[in-house]
Design an enzyme around this catalytic site. Structure first.
Site, PDB file in Angstrom:
ATOM      1  N   PHE A 165       0.808  -1.227   0.000  1.00 50.96           N
ATOM      2  CA  PHE A 165       0.000   0.000   0.000  1.00 50.96           C
ATOM      3  C   PHE A 165       0.841   1.276   0.000  1.00 50.96           C
ATOM      4  CE2 PHE A 165       0.814   0.058   4.579  1.00 50.96           C
ATOM      5  CZ  PHE A 165       0.916   1.414   4.829  1.00 50.96           C
ATOM      6  N   LYS A 189      -1.241  -7.307  -9.367  1.00 54.50           N
ATOM      7  CA  LYS A 189      -2.257  -7.365  -8.289  1.00 54.50           C
ATOM      8  C   LYS A 189      -1.856  -6.290  -7.277  1.00 54.50           C
ATOM      9  CE  LYS A 189      -3.154  -8.400  -4.534  1.00 54.50           C
ATOM     10  NZ  LYS A 189      -3.538  -7.391  -3.500  1.00 54.50           N
ATOM     11  N   GLU A 192      -5.083  -3.883  -2.124  1.00 49.69           N
ATOM     12  CA  GLU A 192      -6.520  -3.591  -2.095  1.00 49.69           C
ATOM     13  C   GLU A 192      -6.838  -2.314  -1.321  1.00 49.69           C
ATOM     14  OE1 GLU A 192      -4.841  -5.950  -0.694  1.00 49.69           O
ATOM     15  OE2 GLU A 192      -5.710  -6.719   1.161  1.00 49.69           O
ATOM     16  N   SER A 242       5.058  -6.891   3.551  1.00 53.95           N
ATOM     17  CA  SER A 242       5.621  -7.193   4.874  1.00 53.95           C
ATOM     18  C   SER A 242       6.409  -8.507   4.822  1.00 53.95           C
ATOM     19  CB  SER A 242       4.488  -7.293   5.892  1.00 53.95           C
ATOM     20  OG  SER A 242       3.551  -8.247   5.443  1.00 53.95           O
ATOM     21  N   CYS A 297       9.631   1.821   3.616  1.00 55.03           N
ATOM     22  CA  CYS A 297      10.558   0.737   3.974  1.00 55.03           C
ATOM     23  C   CYS A 297      12.000   1.235   4.067  1.00 55.03           C
ATOM     24  CB  CYS A 297      10.460  -0.394   2.966  1.00 55.03           C
ATOM     25  SG  CYS A 297      11.121   0.076   1.369  1.00 55.03           S
ATOM     26  N   GLU A 397       9.399  -3.138  12.792  1.00 55.66           N
ATOM     27  CA  GLU A 397       8.969  -1.999  11.988  1.00 55.66           C
ATOM     28  C   GLU A 397       7.878  -1.217  12.720  1.00 55.66           C
ATOM     29  OE1 GLU A 397       7.628  -3.531   8.227  1.00 55.66           O
ATOM     30  OE2 GLU A 397       8.725  -1.957   7.180  1.00 55.66           O
TER      31      GLU A 397
END
Ligand code: NAD
Length: 498
Positions: A165, A189, A192, A242, A297, A397
């Site tokens: 995301f 893909k 979402e 992740s 990240c 994280e």
């Protein structure tokens, strides 16, 4: 209803529906499940994303398989003409993509504009594929008398890419241009949570008029991902997300015989030494930690100050943190936008509370931040000190606007702390001494190292590094690694008698 602040800003147009793109057509998912896409700055619904089924994925894969035979025979010099066109189509839509990014993700418009620029950069690099393929052929004449040998790079078939995301426009473009320029066909893909910018990117793809089935898009979540990982006609998977999902994707796709490159999460540290130019580096550190609301990240969220510089460093960072403006990314005055979901906010607050229980001290407290006008998912910039490597916050994280300060006696102790995590994505040193910088680069176990650079994001012509649990696989995204990942080498050995 959009809030007053949102209405006062021209938010650009969003796609009127979120659809799949298969075989050169916009199509509906055959499934009946969908999920609400929400603007995290306002809680307004932006659309419904379909959760595509295995049947939807199969249709996309079969379409991509059919397109492969002709596409692989299309000369690379002709294939990249589509990328030149794509660059211009994307550039024409830059502002629409940036506006969509800000509304679906929450990042500021400046960050969104920077993101799409980095994505387009990969289209530009991949447009040089004919040359990159040539450079790797490695002809050796006379391996035996009158016998020559060389390697030919060939595409493999259908590749899938599954993206996170936090960079909804840039990360799909780490993969798509290289996969198709090398002669493969492709299925994206996207996350979402943020499917809107991909819709606009695929409007650009539609305008370029790639041959039907070369570039496809399937929206969805875990079920959609699994259908790609297990599909017998998918040759390879590129993944970013992740670490626990990256590991799952790596193992599952490998078990199904696919090539996989899976980039995972991160825990990045930066070290400030006594020779650092404090005044110059503070904006750099602040941008790294709080930019993208910390959902990056490459964010160096633990800042280690060596004894002699620590007090001044802390004072400057506290002042800079307190100066940051929180709000909608569409407001040009905003420095820090919202975080992505209420769950994410809760998790970040829990991580801070646990650090306090473990002995850290909150110096700037953004936990109770509420925006005066917006009903968004905000965490105010928060600064903690007294962070040590045995704390959960130092090992995992945070993915939120939180800066952790740690104090050490010297560079050796700092490097030990940097290398204490299970991640190895990125790390930075702030110094004016070359020998300190060299030692750091040499001894720190991370794939991307910055010297006086807080966000060490490689340009498209370099691969995007990552080690330990930040990466599963061997060939990384972007540049020459991407060419190697998306092609296989056939060795050609030739002798001629006449
Ligand atoms: P995520 O792992 O939740 O989701 C990533 C993708 O995996 C999405 O498309 C999602 O639909 C899919 N997915 C999620 N759960 C799944 C499951 N159980 N089975 C199959 N598919 C699943 O990650 P996110 O929250 O979207 O993104 C943030 C993470 O991505 C952070 O950890 C961040 O560090 C990482 N990230 C890494 C890099 C890098 O280069 N290493 C770059 C950007 C983001």
């Amino acid at each position: 209803m959009a809030s007053k602040q949102e209405q006062s800003i021209d938010a650009g147009s969003l796609p009127d529906a979120i659809r799949n793109y298969v075989g050169g057509e916009w199509i509906e998912s055959r499934g009946d499940e969908s999920h609400s896409v929400v603007n995290p700055a306002t809680n307004d619904e932006l659309g419904q994303v379909p959760f595509s089924t295995a049947e939807d994925v199969d249709l996309a894969v079969q379409t991509a398989v059919e397109a492969f035979d002709n596409w692989r025979r299309t000369p690379p010099v002709d294939r990249v003409q589509y990328l030149f066109d794509l660059k211009y189509e994307l550039e024409g839509r830059q502002e629409d993509i940036a506006q969509a990014l800000t509304r679906e993700h929450g990042k500021t418009l400046a960050e969104a504009r920077g993101e799409i620029r980095r994505g387009i950069e990969n289209v530009e690099v991949a447009a040089g594929i004919p040359n990159m393929l040539r450079e790797q052929s490695g002809l050796v004449e006379d391996v035996a008398r009158d016998m020559d040998e060389y390697a030919v790079r060939q595409p493999l078939g259908v590749f899938g890419a599954i993206t996170p995301f936090n960079f909804p426009a840039m990360i799909p473009l780490w993969f798509l241009p290289y996969a198709v320029a090398t002669g493969n066909t492709f299925i994206l893909k996207p996350s979402e949570k943020v499917p809107l910018s991909s819709q606009i990117i695929y409007e650009a793809i539609d305008a370029v008029d790639f041959p039907d089935g070369v570039v496809n898009l399937v929206n969805g979540s875990a079920e959609t991902v699994n259908a790609l990982l297990e599909h017998p006609d998918v040759e390879g998977i590129s993944f970013v997300g992740s670490s626990h999902v990256a590991k799952y994707v790596y193992e599952t796709a490998s078990q199904h015989g696919k090539r996989v490159q899976a980039q995972g999460g991160a825990k990045n540290y930066a070290v400030v030494t006594e020779s650092a130019e404090l005044e110059s580096i503070i904006p750099n550190i602040v941008g790294s930690v709080y930019g993208n609301a910390g959902q990056r990240c490459l964010a160096n969220d633990v800042i280690i100050g060596v004894e002699g510089v620590y007090d001044n460093l802390k004072a400057e960072l506290v002042e800079a943190t307190e100066d940051l403006a929180v709000g909608s990314g569409l407001d040009e005055m905003t420095d820090v936008g919202p975080v992505i979901t209420p769950d994410s906010r809760e998790r970040i607050l829990d991580v801070i509370d646990e650090a306090v229980d473990e002995g850290a001290e909150v110096v700037v407290d953004g936990r109770d931040y509420e925006h005066p006008e917006l009903d968004g998912i905000f965490v105010g910039p928060t600064l903690l000190e007294g962070v040590t490597s045995d704390m959960d916050i130092a090992q995992n994280e945070i993915f939120g606007p939180v800066l952790c300060l740690a104090k050490v006696t010297d560079l050796d102790e700092a490097i030990e702390m940097v290398n204490s995590t299970r991640y190895g994505n990125a790390s930075s040193i702030y110094t004016e001494h070359g020998s300190e910088a060299r030692k750091y680069r040499y001894e720190v176990d991370a794939g991307n190292i910055g010297v006086n650079v807080g966000v060490c994001a490689p340009m498209g012509f370099f691969h995007f590094g990552g080690r330990k649990e930040s990466f599963f696989g061997d060939l990384h995204a972007q540049g020459e690694d991407a060419v190697n990942f998306y092609t296989d080498k056939t060795i050609q050995i030739e002798r001629w008698y006449s």
